[in-house]
Write a protein that holds these residues in place. Sequence first.
Motif, PDB file in Angstrom:
ATOM      1  N   UNK A  97     -51.501  10.005  12.584  1.00 10.47           N
ATOM      2  CA  UNK A  97     -52.020   9.929  13.864  1.00 10.47           C
ATOM      3  C   UNK A  97     -51.189  10.764  15.028  1.00 10.47           C
ATOM      4  N   UNK A  98     -51.735  10.782  16.087  1.00 13.73           N
ATOM      5  CA  UNK A  98     -51.103  11.486  17.321  1.00 13.73           C
ATOM      6  C   UNK A  98     -49.702  10.810  17.652  1.00 13.73           C
ATOM      7  N   UNK A  99     -49.713   9.460  17.691  1.00 16.90           N
ATOM      8  CA  UNK A  99     -48.300   8.855  17.889  1.00 16.90           C
ATOM      9  C   UNK A  99     -47.449   8.914  16.946  1.00 16.90           C
ATOM     10  N   UNK A 100     -47.453   8.865  15.775  1.00 11.07           N
ATOM     11  CA  UNK A 100     -46.561   9.212  14.772  1.00 11.07           C
ATOM     12  C   UNK A 100     -45.994  10.794  14.966  1.00 11.07           C
ATOM     13  N   UNK A 101     -46.987  11.732  15.099  1.00 12.84           N
ATOM     14  CA  UNK A 101     -46.492  12.976  15.309  1.00 12.84           C
ATOM     15  C   UNK A 101     -45.485  13.327  16.695  1.00 12.84           C
ATOM     16  N   UNK A 102     -46.286  12.483  17.903  1.00 10.48           N
ATOM     17  CA  UNK A 102     -45.333  12.998  19.115  1.00 10.48           C
ATOM     18  C   UNK A 102     -43.924  12.365  18.781  1.00 10.48           C
ATOM     19  N   UNK A 103     -43.921  11.001  18.071  1.00 12.32           N
ATOM     20  CA  UNK A 103     -42.527  10.275  17.824  1.00 12.32           C
ATOM     21  C   UNK A 103     -41.839  11.444  16.963  1.00 12.32           C
ATOM     22  N   UNK A 104     -42.209  12.051  15.905  1.00  6.68           N
ATOM     23  CA  UNK A 104     -41.496  12.971  15.119  1.00  6.68           C
ATOM     24  C   UNK A 104     -41.235  14.226  15.775  1.00  6.68           C
ATOM     25  N   UNK A 105     -41.870  14.552  16.763  1.00  4.38           N
ATOM     26  CA  UNK A 105     -41.390  15.806  17.354  1.00  4.38           C
ATOM     27  C   UNK A 105     -40.395  15.438  18.471  1.00  4.38           C
ATOM     28  N   UNK A 106     -40.298  14.376  18.795  1.00  5.31           N
ATOM     29  CA  UNK A 106     -39.161  13.945  19.664  1.00  5.31           C
ATOM     30  C   UNK A 106     -37.921  13.723  18.936  1.00  5.31           C
ATOM     31  N   UNK A 107     -38.044  13.421  17.776  1.00  5.42           N
ATOM     32  CA  UNK A 107     -36.633  13.346  16.691  1.00  5.42           C
ATOM     33  C   UNK A 107     -36.310  14.793  16.346  1.00  5.42           C
ATOM     34  N   UNK A 108     -37.541  15.699  16.252  1.00  4.76           N
ATOM     35  CA  UNK A 108     -37.141  17.000  16.067  1.00  4.76           C
ATOM     36  C   UNK A 108     -36.575  17.709  17.142  1.00  4.76           C
ATOM     37  N   UNK A 109     -36.789  17.434  18.269  1.00  4.99           N
ATOM     38  CA  UNK A 109     -36.025  17.827  19.673  1.00  4.99           C
ATOM     39  C   UNK A 109     -34.669  17.600  19.654  1.00  4.99           C
ATOM     40  N   UNK A 110     -34.453  16.130  19.077  1.00  2.00           N
ATOM     41  CA  UNK A 110     -32.976  15.957  18.893  1.00  2.00           C
ATOM     42  C   UNK A 110     -32.272  16.576  18.029  1.00  2.00           C
ATOM     43  N   UNK A 111     -32.870  16.903  16.722  1.00  2.00           N
ATOM     44  CA  UNK A 111     -32.138  17.684  15.741  1.00  2.00           C
ATOM     45  C   UNK A 111     -31.988  19.127  16.346  1.00  2.00           C
ATOM     46  N   UNK A 112     -32.959  19.727  17.129  1.00  2.00           N
ATOM     47  CA  UNK A 112     -32.771  21.065  17.613  1.00  2.00           C
ATOM     48  C   UNK A 112     -31.625  20.946  18.918  1.00  2.00           C
ATOM     49  N   UNK A 113     -31.532  19.963  19.525  1.00  5.44           N
ATOM     50  CA  UNK A 113     -30.555  19.911  20.776  1.00  5.44           C
ATOM     51  C   UNK A 113     -29.117  19.858  19.992  1.00  5.44           C
ATOM     52  N   UNK A 114     -29.241  19.156  18.820  1.00  7.88           N
ATOM     53  CA  UNK A 114     -27.872  19.116  18.310  1.00  7.88           C
ATOM     54  C   UNK A 114     -27.375  20.431  17.580  1.00  7.88           C
ATOM     55  N   UNK A 115     -28.072  21.378  17.191  1.00  2.00           N
ATOM     56  CA  UNK A 115     -27.767  22.400  16.466  1.00  2.00           C
ATOM     57  C   UNK A 115     -27.707  23.769  17.306  1.00  2.00           C
ATOM     58  N   UNK A 116     -28.507  23.487  18.351  1.00  2.00           N
ATOM     59  CA  UNK A 116     -28.550  25.106  19.178  1.00  2.00           C
ATOM     60  C   UNK A 116     -27.327  25.455  19.858  1.00  2.00           C
ATOM     61  N   UNK A 117     -26.733  24.430  20.665  1.00  2.00           N
ATOM     62  CA  UNK A 117     -25.632  24.891  21.262  1.00  2.00           C
ATOM     63  C   UNK A 117     -24.503  25.457  20.299  1.00  2.00           C
ATOM     64  N   UNK A 118     -24.421  24.972  19.208  1.00  2.00           N
ATOM     65  CA  UNK A 118     -23.337  25.218  18.273  1.00  2.00           C
ATOM     66  C   UNK A 118     -23.501  26.624  17.926  1.00  2.00           C
ATOM     67  N   UNK A 119     -24.726  27.103  17.713  1.00  2.00           N
ATOM     68  CA  UNK A 119     -24.703  28.578  17.369  1.00  2.00           C
ATOM     69  C   UNK A 119     -23.976  29.614  18.078  1.00  2.00           C
ATOM     70  N   UNK A 120     -24.310  29.547  19.405  1.00  2.00           N
ATOM     71  CA  UNK A 120     -23.615  30.617  20.455  1.00  2.00           C
ATOM     72  C   UNK A 120     -22.082  30.122  20.376  1.00  2.00           C
ATOM     73  N   UNK A 121     -21.687  28.874  20.349  1.00  2.00           N
ATOM     74  CA  UNK A 121     -20.406  28.657  20.319  1.00  2.00           C
ATOM     75  C   UNK A 121     -19.596  29.112  19.146  1.00  2.00           C
TER      76      UNK A 121
END
Length: 535
Positions: A97-121
């Motif tokens: 359902x859309x609620x589950x998908x939106x929640x999972x996308x928020x967690x996906x954003x958390x994972x992306x935020x954790x890894x993205x700055x480390x690439x450049x540094x």
Amino acid sequence: MSKWRGNPWAILLTLSLGFFMTLLDLTIVNVAIPNMIEKLPATLDQVLWVNNAYILVLAVLLITAGRLGDLWGKKNLFIAGVVLFTLASLACGIAQGPGQLIAARAVQGLGAAMLMPQTMSIIIDTFPPQRRGAALGVWGAVAGVSTVAGPTVGGLLVTSFDWRWIFFVNLPIGILVVAMAIPILPGAARTVRHRFDIVGVILASAALFCLTFALTEGQKYEWNGWIWGLIGVSAVLFVIFLLHQRTQQANEPLVPFALFKDRNFSILNFVGAAVSVGMIGMFLPMNIYLQSVEGFSALKAGLVMAPASIVSMFLAPVAGRLSDKVGGKFILMGGLTLYAIGTLWLILVADVGTSWVTFLPAFIVMGAGIGGVFAPMATEAMRNVPPRLAGAASGVNNTIRQVGSALGTAAVGAVMQNQLASSLKEQATDRSTALPAGAREPFIKGFAEAAKKGVEFGGPSNMKAPPGTSPDVAQQLAALGKQVFSHGFVDAMKPTMLLPVVVVLVAAAACFGVRKYRPPTSTDTPESAAAAHAG
């Protein structure tokens, strides 16, 4: 893979694959919106939040995650981010359902935020200054390619399978990245006990949340009082955050002010935000135009835009190597100018019924521009950043770019909505003269109502004939409705796409303020070279 441990190019490949996943997911969802609405099922507003939830969490947490990489180990946070992102992608793909998908996308954003700055540094830690431009050239190629590859890859997956595969495609990539990262990425040797600025994290996160939420939802709520209130709260929190950070500079602040003493870092953070506005401002209306006006499938629309991705992929590493040798200032200015020229070219040739071949030269010019943007922009922004501040600098840099994406989406949506309101009404009024007298007013009113939805309006298929309409008149309404939408959208799209052109040209002009590159001599240490360059 132990023989590859510490190999700079193996490290770069590992980081680039992780980085590619996160940026691809910023653009890949747009092309799947109609399929999600039909098959999930979901409303348009819910599907838009599938994208917004990812952008919101990513933008809010990038600065914090960049600092955490400095404190807890960049390798550790990168791997944790990839694992979380991959598991969240699986959750997205199996959402019921859309609620589950939106929640999972928020967690996906958390994972992306954790890894993205480390690439450049990690790139800054791994490559010496004289080779850093080539490495950031590859990193920049990934940034450019992933942004424009989203519609192509998404179109292929949605056309061949369905929307769930735009998330399932991350699973093999994520597993591969983790398998490579564990043996290949260097571990941090921590010799100093670090502290963490909890108050700074709370203030920065709250300020960014209010700003990003207001920008992503502003058009939906017609920029009413509470949206502007959120922007005001964000501004107040940001001032409090700066005052708090001022008291923390002697310790370990979340945002070291020393970063902004370097003129290049400050200017190129503005340029990064402008580039985000420029790319969103072109790809968002162009993607709708190709599918809703030209009638292209999601896959064909993506393939039409693919030359920009291909050209930038080959040119970005070259731009990176040149940035090492002669500096990136004029390469970046040239890239921004070419991108603006390519966008202007699209504006000139786009019309109802334009052949896809006509767009190819413009997208090739744009691709050449993109290829000359990301690598020198990253190289010059990070050239003088001390390794101990690389995580903080990368977090700030990526945050400003993501806020630029949110700002670009909001600005383009607002301009498009305004332009559509007038162009659709004008087209409907002109063409309604061919209808019976009783059908003219409802026809004009229907398009006036549809125009209020701005870029969310799905096209003439959303216009329904009133009950009781004769088949002949209904057929005439459908034909005229398609003409009104097609011509009205083109009329609205052209002035809308002038916005990114202006923003990108302003960014190109700002590059005149970037300090001239001075190649390091054999007797320079990295610290003395950076000090001389900054001074």
